[in-house]
Design a protein around this motif. Sequence first.
Motif, PDB file in Angstrom:
ATOM      1  N   ILE A   1       0.838 -30.519  42.386  1.00  0.00           N
ATOM      2  CA  ILE A   1       1.335 -31.875  42.595  1.00  0.00           C
ATOM      3  C   ILE A   1       0.659 -32.452  43.837  1.00  0.00           C
ATOM      4  CG2 ILE A   1       3.346 -33.204  43.350  1.00  0.00           C
ATOM      5  CD1 ILE A   1       3.470 -32.724  40.423  1.00  0.00           C
ATOM      6  N   LEU A   2       0.127 -33.661  43.713  1.00  0.00           N
ATOM      7  CA  LEU A   2      -0.522 -34.346  44.833  1.00  0.00           C
ATOM      8  C   LEU A   2       0.294 -35.566  45.229  1.00  0.00           C
ATOM      9  CD1 LEU A   2      -4.291 -34.376  43.698  1.00  0.00           C
ATOM     10  CD2 LEU A   2      -2.989 -32.519  44.779  1.00  0.00           C
ATOM     11  N   ASP A   3       0.444 -35.789  46.535  1.00  0.00           N
ATOM     12  CA  ASP A   3       1.137 -36.996  46.978  1.00  0.00           C
ATOM     13  C   ASP A   3       0.145 -38.168  46.998  1.00  0.00           C
ATOM     14  OD1 ASP A   3      -0.383 -36.817  49.341  1.00  0.00           O
ATOM     15  OD2 ASP A   3       1.250 -35.879  50.476  1.00  0.00           O
ATOM     16  N   ALA A   4       0.635 -39.325  47.398  1.00  0.00           N
ATOM     17  CA  ALA A   4      -0.188 -40.540  47.328  1.00  0.00           C
ATOM     18  C   ALA A   4      -1.457 -40.415  48.153  1.00  0.00           C
ATOM     19  CB  ALA A   4       0.625 -41.744  47.776  1.00  0.00           C
ATOM     20  N   SER A   5      -1.360 -39.842  49.343  1.00  0.00           N
ATOM     21  CA  SER A   5      -2.544 -39.736  50.201  1.00  0.00           C
ATOM     22  C   SER A   5      -3.553 -38.746  49.629  1.00  0.00           C
ATOM     23  CB  SER A   5      -2.144 -39.321  51.615  1.00  0.00           C
ATOM     24  OG  SER A   5      -1.545 -38.035  51.620  1.00  0.00           O
ATOM     25  N   GLU A   6      -3.064 -37.668  49.015  1.00  0.00           N
ATOM     26  CA  GLU A   6      -3.965 -36.687  48.407  1.00  0.00           C
ATOM     27  C   GLU A   6      -4.679 -37.275  47.191  1.00  0.00           C
ATOM     28  OE1 GLU A   6      -1.887 -32.395  49.379  1.00  0.00           O
ATOM     29  OE2 GLU A   6      -0.870 -33.734  47.963  1.00  0.00           O
ATOM     30  N   VAL A   7      -3.949 -38.075  46.415  1.00  0.00           N
ATOM     31  CA  VAL A   7      -4.587 -38.745  45.274  1.00  0.00           C
ATOM     32  C   VAL A   7      -5.630 -39.741  45.764  1.00  0.00           C
ATOM     33  CG1 VAL A   7      -4.229 -40.326  43.332  1.00  0.00           C
ATOM     34  CG2 VAL A   7      -2.636 -38.448  43.706  1.00  0.00           C
ATOM     35  N   GLU A   8      -5.295 -40.474  46.827  1.00  0.00           N
ATOM     36  CA  GLU A   8      -6.256 -41.433  47.360  1.00  0.00           C
ATOM     37  C   GLU A   8      -7.525 -40.739  47.834  1.00  0.00           C
ATOM     38  OE1 GLU A   8      -6.542 -45.150  50.560  1.00  0.00           O
ATOM     39  OE2 GLU A   8      -4.661 -44.025  50.316  1.00  0.00           O
ATOM     40  N   SER A   9      -7.375 -39.571  48.443  1.00  0.00           N
ATOM     41  CA  SER A   9      -8.554 -38.817  48.901  1.00  0.00           C
ATOM     42  C   SER A   9      -9.400 -38.332  47.739  1.00  0.00           C
ATOM     43  CB  SER A   9      -8.104 -37.616  49.744  1.00  0.00           C
ATOM     44  OG  SER A   9      -7.477 -38.031  50.926  1.00  0.00           O
ATOM     45  N   VAL A  27      -9.429 -39.688  44.539  1.00  0.00           N
ATOM     46  CA  VAL A  27      -9.847 -40.725  43.592  1.00  0.00           C
ATOM     47  C   VAL A  27     -10.539 -41.889  44.280  1.00  0.00           C
ATOM     48  CG1 VAL A  27      -9.060 -42.284  41.764  1.00  0.00           C
ATOM     49  CG2 VAL A  27      -7.949 -40.068  42.054  1.00  0.00           C
ATOM     50  N   GLY A  28     -10.063 -42.252  45.489  1.00  0.00           N
ATOM     51  CA  GLY A  28     -10.667 -43.379  46.179  1.00  0.00           C
ATOM     52  C   GLY A  28      -9.947 -44.684  45.944  1.00  0.00           C
ATOM     53  N   THR A  29      -8.623 -44.615  45.699  1.00  0.00           N
ATOM     54  CA  THR A  29      -7.819 -45.810  45.489  1.00  0.00           C
ATOM     55  C   THR A  29      -6.408 -45.552  45.980  1.00  0.00           C
ATOM     56  OG1 THR A  29      -6.975 -47.377  43.829  1.00  0.00           O
ATOM     57  CG2 THR A  29      -7.219 -45.092  43.141  1.00  0.00           C
ATOM     58  N   ILE A  57     -15.553 -43.472  45.564  1.00  0.00           N
ATOM     59  CA  ILE A  57     -15.276 -43.500  44.125  1.00  0.00           C
ATOM     60  C   ILE A  57     -15.298 -42.069  43.601  1.00  0.00           C
ATOM     61  CG2 ILE A  57     -15.962 -44.371  41.860  1.00  0.00           C
ATOM     62  CD1 ILE A  57     -15.120 -46.576  43.736  1.00  0.00           C
ATOM     63  N   LEU A  58     -14.143 -41.518  43.341  1.00  0.00           N
ATOM     64  CA  LEU A  58     -14.005 -40.170  42.789  1.00  0.00           C
ATOM     65  C   LEU A  58     -14.826 -39.121  43.551  1.00  0.00           C
ATOM     66  CD1 LEU A  58     -13.936 -40.951  38.963  1.00  0.00           C
ATOM     67  CD2 LEU A  58     -12.106 -39.890  40.292  1.00  0.00           C
ATOM     68  N   PRO A  59     -14.628 -38.995  44.854  1.00  0.00           N
ATOM     69  CA  PRO A  59     -15.356 -37.951  45.594  1.00  0.00           C
ATOM     70  C   PRO A  59     -15.028 -36.545  45.098  1.00  0.00           C
ATOM     71  CG  PRO A  59     -13.607 -38.930  46.942  1.00  0.00           C
ATOM     72  CD  PRO A  59     -13.761 -39.799  45.734  1.00  0.00           C
ATOM     73  N   PRO A  64     -11.152 -56.178  34.509  1.00  0.00           N
ATOM     74  CA  PRO A  64     -10.016 -56.441  35.406  1.00  0.00           C
ATOM     75  C   PRO A  64      -9.227 -55.177  35.742  1.00  0.00           C
ATOM     76  CG  PRO A  64     -10.118 -58.077  33.656  1.00  0.00           C
ATOM     77  CD  PRO A  64     -11.087 -57.003  33.288  1.00  0.00           C
ATOM     78  N   LYS A  65      -9.064 -54.284  34.777  1.00  0.00           N
ATOM     79  CA  LYS A  65      -8.348 -53.036  35.036  1.00  0.00           C
ATOM     80  C   LYS A  65      -9.134 -52.158  36.013  1.00  0.00           C
ATOM     81  CE  LYS A  65      -6.198 -52.798  30.454  1.00  0.00           C
ATOM     82  NZ  LYS A  65      -5.966 -51.931  29.265  1.00  0.00           N
ATOM     83  N   MET A  66     -10.434 -52.044  35.769  1.00  0.00           N
ATOM     84  CA  MET A  66     -11.282 -51.216  36.625  1.00  0.00           C
ATOM     85  C   MET A  66     -11.291 -51.744  38.056  1.00  0.00           C
ATOM     86  SD  MET A  66     -15.363 -50.386  36.186  1.00  0.00           S
ATOM     87  CE  MET A  66     -15.851 -52.078  36.583  1.00  0.00           C
ATOM     88  N   GLU A  67     -11.398 -53.060  38.210  1.00  0.00           N
ATOM     89  CA  GLU A  67     -11.475 -53.630  39.544  1.00  0.00           C
ATOM     90  C   GLU A  67     -10.129 -53.636  40.257  1.00  0.00           C
ATOM     91  OE1 GLU A  67     -13.356 -57.440  39.085  1.00  0.00           O
ATOM     92  OE2 GLU A  67     -15.354 -56.555  38.807  1.00  0.00           O
ATOM     93  N   SER A  68      -9.016 -53.563  39.498  1.00  0.00           N
ATOM     94  CA  SER A  68      -7.717 -53.445  40.147  1.00  0.00           C
ATOM     95  C   SER A  68      -7.535 -52.048  40.735  1.00  0.00           C
ATOM     96  CB  SER A  68      -6.589 -53.751  39.154  1.00  0.00           C
ATOM     97  OG  SER A  68      -6.442 -52.714  38.193  1.00  0.00           O
ATOM     98  N   ILE A  69      -8.142 -51.041  40.099  1.00  0.00           N
ATOM     99  CA  ILE A  69      -8.095 -49.675  40.620  1.00  0.00           C
ATOM    100  C   ILE A  69      -9.112 -49.502  41.742  1.00  0.00           C
ATOM    101  CG2 ILE A  69      -8.374 -47.224  40.043  1.00  0.00           C
ATOM    102  CD1 ILE A  69      -5.930 -48.533  38.782  1.00  0.00           C
ATOM    103  N   PHE A  70     -10.295 -50.066  41.537  1.00  0.00           N
ATOM    104  CA  PHE A  70     -11.380 -49.935  42.515  1.00  0.00           C
ATOM    105  C   PHE A  70     -11.868 -51.323  42.942  1.00  0.00           C
ATOM    106  CE2 PHE A  70     -11.899 -46.004  39.888  1.00  0.00           C
ATOM    107  CZ  PHE A  70     -11.620 -45.076  40.893  1.00  0.00           C
TER     108      PHE A  70
END
Length: 425
Positions: free
Chosen positions: A154-162, A164-166, A270-272, A317-323
């Motif tokens: 399980i990853l928290d929000a900060s871990e997911v951001e690291s 995925v890049g969003t 972007i997805l490091p 629009p979906k892609m740019e809302s994520i990135f």
Amino acid sequence: MNKHTDSFYANSIDNIVEYPQLQDNIECDVCVVGAGFSGLSSALHLAEKGFKVVVLESAKVGFGATGRNGGQIVNSYSRDVDVIESRYGEKQAKQLCDMIFEGGDIIRGLVDKYQINCDLKQGGLFTALNPKQFKSLEHHKKNWERYGNDQLSILDASEVESAVGTDAYVGGLLDMRGGHIHPLKLALGEAAAFVSLGGQIFEQSAVTSIEKGANPIARTATGSVKSKYLVLAGNAYLGGLAPNISNKAIPCGTQVVATEQLTEEQLKTILPSDYCVEDCNYLLDYFRLSADKRLLFGGGVVYGARDPQDIESLLRPKMESIFPQLKGIGIDYQWTGNFLLTYSRMPQFGSFADNVYYLQGYSGHGVTCTHLAGKLLAEALTGHAERFDAFAALRHPSFPGGRHFQIPFTAMGAAYYNLRDKLAI
């Protein structure tokens, strides 16, 4: 001549092998209709067991969903542990759930055994857009661990951001038994492995009719194949060849875009992690990096498999809302492909006339489940049908609304669940 769709996948491969058109009347042990993952897995597993197998493909190897999908190795089926355990009896549910990770293992085994270069990467991430979805992922983790997956985090929000890049997600579930591949390269590699074992593939050889009997015959415009067993593995591209099974599911289209190649600066955010990602919405979005560092972004469903007029306008629009950092980036490829949706969301395996088998209806989970299907079919034809029969025993009701209204009724249902996702209820 039916050629591959103008996708990133087809355009990233030099010198795609051309297989001949059937021009004769031949015989074999097993005739497989369709050279997608279902047909290729079946053919390869059967050839490994010594069967003489012929594959008939109406277009090109991997022409349909096999060569157009998001390329994600996602475990389980479109219905997961909770639903399976509540819907089916204890014995059957355990049989089905014991196989939920096997498809990915089969893929990795084939890649290793036959040295298939398909850009295989490990790691798949499920992302939550709200606390309700995050809680469901925690429950999901416990269910999968009960069936032996010990590679979940399980990853928290900060871990997911690291990873995925969003900052679009509140958390996620990382499955290191998941991952991603170049699906068309995988299909072509499996086809080559099958041929190396003595198998035959015929392209541009659409089956126009089948004759049942002690030795069923598959006829094309220029030849025929007589066999002991016939396997129908055309899925959403089977057409009207077998109405008794095609009327139990509906074809649906999903869309994908591939950006221009990302710069080194863009790749820092972007997805490091280089994981593949899918969110938890009913109409989910999914994305990953290609080997040459493009973002492949997919999502949306068109019920009835009509091709949208402008795929980019649906997905950008979906892609740019994520990135947001990719706003205005060039889109080099856009394409659509059809998959087959069942009302139960469970795959449909079975047989009729004792020697005509069918494999279809993966409902969006085809990359892994198709590979399991081929292995189970090979087991069944060698006298070990217990696992195949666990699927064959499933009931598959038709969609409500009948032939004329099943597609609009299904779209209405999807709109309802999409609204629930947006309201987080």
